[in-house]
Structures are given as C-alpha cells and as structure tokens.
Scaffold this active site. Sequence first.
Site, PDB file in Angstrom:
ATOM      1  N   THR A  44      17.029  59.556  -6.472  1.00  0.00           N
ATOM      2  CA  THR A  44      17.021  58.113  -6.205  1.00  0.00           C
ATOM      3  C   THR A  44      18.242  57.665  -5.406  1.00  0.00           C
ATOM      4  O   THR A  44      18.359  56.488  -5.055  1.00  0.00           O
ATOM      5  CB  THR A  44      16.972  57.325  -7.526  1.00  0.00           C
ATOM      6  OG1 THR A  44      18.086  57.741  -8.337  1.00  0.00           O
ATOM      7  CG2 THR A  44      15.685  57.597  -8.284  1.00  0.00           C
ATOM      8  N   GLY A  45      19.173  58.587  -5.127  1.00  0.00           N
ATOM      9  CA  GLY A  45      20.391  58.214  -4.407  1.00  0.00           C
ATOM     10  C   GLY A  45      20.213  58.206  -2.893  1.00  0.00           C
ATOM     11  O   GLY A  45      19.124  58.526  -2.384  1.00  0.00           O
ATOM     12  N   VAL A  64      21.650  60.180  -0.648  1.00  0.00           N
ATOM     13  CA  VAL A  64      21.396  61.529  -0.145  1.00  0.00           C
ATOM     14  C   VAL A  64      20.038  62.030  -0.628  1.00  0.00           C
ATOM     15  O   VAL A  64      19.287  62.671   0.113  1.00  0.00           O
ATOM     16  CB  VAL A  64      22.528  62.501  -0.561  1.00  0.00           C
ATOM     17  CG1 VAL A  64      22.171  63.944  -0.195  1.00  0.00           C
ATOM     18  CG2 VAL A  64      23.853  62.099   0.094  1.00  0.00           C
ATOM     19  N   ARG A  92      18.279  56.612 -16.673  1.00  0.00           N
ATOM     20  CA  ARG A  92      18.167  55.232 -16.186  1.00  0.00           C
ATOM     21  C   ARG A  92      17.130  55.108 -15.063  1.00  0.00           C
ATOM     22  O   ARG A  92      16.433  54.110 -14.937  1.00  0.00           O
ATOM     23  CB  ARG A  92      19.536  54.785 -15.653  1.00  0.00           C
ATOM     24  CG  ARG A  92      19.901  53.346 -15.926  1.00  0.00           C
ATOM     25  CD  ARG A  92      21.256  53.082 -15.338  1.00  0.00           C
ATOM     26  NE  ARG A  92      21.465  54.087 -14.277  1.00  0.00           N
ATOM     27  CZ  ARG A  92      22.614  54.376 -13.700  1.00  0.00           C
ATOM     28  NH1 ARG A  92      23.679  53.750 -14.056  1.00  0.00           N
ATOM     29  NH2 ARG A  92      22.692  55.293 -12.762  1.00  0.00           N
ATOM     30  N   CYS A 119      30.738  66.197   3.779  1.00  0.00           N
ATOM     31  CA  CYS A 119      30.162  65.749   5.046  1.00  0.00           C
ATOM     32  C   CYS A 119      31.136  65.824   6.218  1.00  0.00           C
ATOM     33  O   CYS A 119      30.803  66.337   7.289  1.00  0.00           O
ATOM     34  CB  CYS A 119      29.644  64.327   4.914  1.00  0.00           C
ATOM     35  SG  CYS A 119      30.782  63.205   4.067  1.00  0.00           S
ATOM     36  N   LYS A 147      40.023  67.959   0.877  1.00  0.00           N
ATOM     37  CA  LYS A 147      38.763  68.689   1.067  1.00  0.00           C
ATOM     38  C   LYS A 147      38.620  69.162   2.514  1.00  0.00           C
ATOM     39  O   LYS A 147      38.245  70.315   2.777  1.00  0.00           O
ATOM     40  CB  LYS A 147      37.566  67.797   0.691  1.00  0.00           C
ATOM     41  CG  LYS A 147      37.362  67.636  -0.805  1.00  0.00           C
ATOM     42  CD  LYS A 147      36.070  66.894  -1.133  1.00  0.00           C
ATOM     43  CE  LYS A 147      36.269  65.403  -1.177  1.00  0.00           C
ATOM     44  NZ  LYS A 147      35.096  64.652  -1.698  1.00  0.00           N
ATOM     45  N   HIS A 198      29.377  59.712  10.690  1.00  0.00           N
ATOM     46  CA  HIS A 198      30.835  59.820  10.787  1.00  0.00           C
ATOM     47  C   HIS A 198      31.229  60.165  12.221  1.00  0.00           C
ATOM     48  O   HIS A 198      30.569  60.982  12.874  1.00  0.00           O
ATOM     49  CB  HIS A 198      31.362  60.951   9.899  1.00  0.00           C
ATOM     50  CG  HIS A 198      31.199  60.739   8.431  1.00  0.00           C
ATOM     51  ND1 HIS A 198      30.929  59.524   7.854  1.00  0.00           N
ATOM     52  CD2 HIS A 198      31.317  61.625   7.395  1.00  0.00           C
ATOM     53  CE1 HIS A 198      30.872  59.659   6.531  1.00  0.00           C
ATOM     54  NE2 HIS A 198      31.086  60.919   6.234  1.00  0.00           N
TER      55      HIS A 198
END
Lengths: 352, 352
Positions: B12-13, B15, B40, B129, B220, B253
């Site tokens: 559901t996100g 991504v 949820r 990413c 990262k 990006h």
Amino acid sequence: MSGYNVAIVGATGAVGARMIKMVEQTSLPVNSVKLLASSRSAGKQLQFNGKPLTVEETVPESFEGIDLALFSAGGSVSKKFAPEAVKRGAVVVDNTSAFRMDPKIPLVVPEVNPEALKAHHGIVANPNCSTIQMVVALEPIRKAFGLKRVIVSTYQAVSGAGNRALQELRDETQAYLDGKDMEAHILPVSGDKKHYPIAFNALPQIDVFEEDGYTHEEWKMIHETKKIMLNDMDSKDIKVTATCVRIPVPVAHSESIYFEVEDPKATVKDIQDVLAKAPGIVLQDDPDHQIYPQAHNAEGSRDTFVGRIRPDQETPQAFQMWDVSDNMLKGAAWNSVQIAETMEKMGLLHMQ
Amino acid sequence: MSGYNVAIVGATGAVGARMIKMVEQTSLPVNSVKLLASSRSAGKQLQFNGKPLTVEETVPESFEGIDLALFSAGGSVSKKFAPEAVKRGAVVVDNTSAFRMDPKIPLVVPEVNPEALKAHHGIVANPNCSTIQMVVALEPIRKAFGLKRVIVSTYQAVSGAGNRALQELRDETQAYLDGKDMEAHILPVSGDKKHYPIAFNALPQIDVFEEDGYTHEEWKMIHETKKIMLNDMDSKDIKVTATCVRIPVPVAHSESIYFEVEDPKATVKDIQDVLAKAPGIVLQDDPDHQIYPQAHNAEGSRDTFVGRIRPDQETPQAFQMWDVSDNMLKGAAWNSVQIAETMEKMGLLHMQ
C-alpha cells in the site's frame, strides 16, 4: 537638508523593489530619490518611505545632480547609461554583469575586498548573487586557514530570473496541483531557445551555455570568485569549479560548498569559530537540534547563513558546508547599497 | 500454469504501488501475486493486472509457497519477516536498509555487480535510491578509466519519504499559493524531533544525523557505493563523500556528481561514448540544444539519465555530470524486480 541624491535604475524590477527598500533603510543621508526604468514603465507610481514617486524614463539627463546611481536593469542599460551617470559626477554601483570582468572596475563584496573600492573610476560592479554569498563565507576561511580548492553545487531561487519568472513558477505550480499542463515561456533563460517548467523540477541551466559546456552562471561563479578574493579573474591560486541549478524556491539561494584548506590542523570547530565571528555571517550549525540554514528562513535577511560544516572523512584538509542567503538582498540590492555605505565610510562618496 | 508465486510486502506504500506495476510488466513468469501490509491496511482492495486483489496482513505464514518476496515496508518489518520468508523457501529482495551493510548479504545493482548475487543466502538487499542512480553511471566510467574520487550533492524528490510526505508537499504548496501558513508534520524525517516545510524550500537533511555531522542518507551513499562497486563498505580505493538535500520535486532525484578518474587521457567525449553504450543509461548531453536530464522528464522511466558532462578546467582527470532517475523505479521498485529477473537468468531463482 544635506544628503545624497540617489537614482535607482530598473526600479520596477524584482531587484529594484528591494533597492528601494534598502535605500529607505540605509545609514547614508539621502536628500532625494529618483526612480528610473524603461519608457514602457515610465509613469508608474511606486512608493518611497510611504510617499508616492513616479517612475521616469532613463535618459542621459536623468543623472544630472545624481551622486549615487544604483543600476539593475540589465547589462545593455548599464553599458549605455552608467558612463552617462559617471560623466555627470555620480558613483555607479552596477548590479549587472556589464562591467564585472573589466580589470579596471572593482568587483566588490564589502566583507571581502573593500580596499578594491579605492581604485574605482566612477563605476563599481556588484557581483553575481550566487558568488556573493559564497565568498562571504569563504573569505574568513581563506584568511584563517588558506584556501586551495572550491567545488560548489547551487540550489538557486527563481527570483534571480526576475518577476516574470516568479509568476511563471506560481502559474506552473497551480496548474500542476490542478492536474493541468504546465506552460513554460521564460525559464531556464528568457532569451534562450527552449523553455522548461521549473515547478516541481530542477533545471541544471542558469544563463546560456559557454563553448566548454559550462553555463555562463557557472563561469561567473568561477571567475568572479577569483577576482574578488585574489584580484585576478584567472588566478590559479585557488581552484574553483561550479554546477549551477535552478530549483522551485522563490527567494534565497542555497549552496553545497566543498573546499580544501592549506592549514593541515584546521578543524570543524576552528572553522565554526571563525565563521561565527565573521561579518555578514550567521552560523546555524547544530545537527543535534536539526539547526541548519534553510531558504525559507533566509528570505528577507541581509545575512548569509552557514551550517552543516563537516570534514571529508577521506581527504585531509577538505570540508563541506551549506550556505544560504537571500539572493535579492545580499545577492543584489543590499550588497549594492552596502557598497555605497562602505564607500562613504572610506571617503569615496561625495555630494555634488 | 507454471510461474513464480510473488509476495509484495508494503503493497500500500509509495514504492509498493510501483512494485505492483513492475511485477505486472516483468519478464518473469508469474503464477500468483500476494499483496501484504500491516494489519491497519489489511482488507484494502488494490488491483493487479486490472483485477481486484485484497491486501492481507503480513504474518509468518503469509510466505508459505512464496518463491519471491519483495519487501518495502520499513526496516523493522524486513528484519522480522524476511527470515520467515527465507525459511519457507522464498528469495527476498529487500528495499529497506535492514540488511544492506551485512557483509554476508549482497547489495546489488544489476548493471554493476550481478555476480554478487551468487553469494546470496536467501536475502538480497536493494540499495538506497540515491546510491543506485549514481553507481549505474559511475561503474562504466570506473571500468573504462578507473575512479579515484567522488563528491556528490543531491537534489532529492519528496516521494523518497513516502506518500504522506508527498501529500504534505501538495498541502504546503497550496497553502503557500493561497497566502496561508505552511504546516510541516513529516519532513525532513518523520521520526525526528523537528519538522520543516519542504514546499518552496531546500532541506539539507535526509534521514537522521550521525555523530560525525553527516546524515544517515549521506552515510548510505558513501558506504553503499563502496560495497556495490568494490565489495567492501569501507574500501579506501575510491574516496566518496556526499551532501544530500531534499527539494520540492515529487518524483525523480537529481545529482551533481564530481569525479576524478585514473586515466590521464580520458576526455569528455570518451566518457560520453562509454555512457552512451552503458546499460540502463540514457545520455542526454547536448548543451547547444539545451538537452540535459530533468526530473520532470525522468518520472516513469526505468532509465538513468546523464548529461552536462564536462571537465574541471583546473584539475586534471576531474569531471562533473548531472544524473537524474525516477527514485521510485530504478531507485526502488524497478531495481528490486530487475534483481529478481537477473537472478532468474543466472539460475538463482526457483519455483517451489
């Protein structure tokens, strides 16, 4: 009343509006203010200190009796009229690129190279906005630790391209939110062939491209920095390179500045201490409390905000910082008026 | 029908929605798709290939019979359920930071280090990413000319912070246009103490701050790049440093990448030629015609767009480029599915 007679050329523009404000607030004694623009804008009513003032067309005779003329109406206007103003006894502070690279004309950021003002012959050039806020932060570092190399990537505001570009940002933004197509007519460069939306985008083009693949904005950052800090636009004493990018922010440029110093002992704390005491700089550098400079907070201030100072973990004597300032004030109108105030203190500005 | 049984965790996100699309379009044979999320979100109806599919709560038993599990529901969900999926015979491609720095777990960009997949023990990590789109462009340069040093400044999209951050950008933007105050509740980091508006702003914080003044996002980029390109997150063979900045762009990006190569003879033309032939790269580099990568154009594409390649005029063997890619596709969902496709070609993916 005794004071300077001031002319603002390009008074109806985005920078012109800020120049009016800065002259309202200046420490200089002001006797009169004349607002000048193109014939198209002549007759417009603007305000100075709450009183209405009519914009006049710029002609050579506009500068009769003027002591200080602030120009921000484009390079061709400066080239045509700045000599006319000087001929009539005015000191010109020019915010266009018309004279910046003339070796006989001082290019001045008062915190950095006020001494250069002494060599003026009537015209003083105001540097490009993105250069000013960078050298204000780099000069105290150079003085304290020496400076070998600068690599900058900018995040520049739309107001640098003028009021029409700002309106384009608003129009495109609303169109996007409404699910409509965005129409671009001005950015990235009004005089260039193609136009692209700036809303919700990032445009790696400010000003036109040079033959070597750099934009003219990048070229300006490289060579103006050398002229201001080293008095030689082609100096090899500090290496400078730049990538200039427009982002959908109305006012205040941000800059990611990578720099290498000469002093092998310089620490982040040393650099923070130097910047905290430097003129025109506000240090905002407290990651633990999420304190760092932001465009949103810099708008309306004359200061340059610096933070996120940290070492490159793998290259000795190398650091990074985040530098934000109002491109219309320190980057343009305030630096121009500050030049005039500095000239007065140095005895270089005179009433006729 | 023979094919893989695929689970998407975090369906559901932001991504997750792209993972569904990428699985719809994959060259892998797909037998079944299971959409998983938190309790949820369980019961929500989504679509797969035009047919409704109900989201189920993620429990260990969800992975019975699953061959391929794509995770993008946060690090804690991956840590809890990825081992459960592996235990039941699935290969996990994890898009969180949960396992990226585990030396036993491959961190893979298929164009760069597909060979690393051979060492997998059930889990493969999908890089951050901002790292992915950079190494896709740097690896062909490294192979052809050697690579000594990388200095990157990013211009990152809001979707990287999820759907709620995207809504916050829209709400703040409309408030600003309407002359109202902007309310920030999520960005820069939903779990951090303070929140700042992203609309018409630039935020030099992505993820939380580390003790050395770098953000975790910057950390990262530095260490993932070394792990992917050199198979050692602390390798000194290539120096990497980063400044990560969020800008008001919804998707894609952009990155200003400065790099130094080992080959003293490498030219811009050489680098362009290498990138033009490199997998996953589209060269958009024609300043004369104002052709350069833009976030606005990269949205929805699986490719990484590279342009503005030019030499540092004062430092030999140093160059700059502008690198843009859809952070939700190549930066997340597409790279994850591409890993699975690559594993199948290498004989590393199996139907139970």
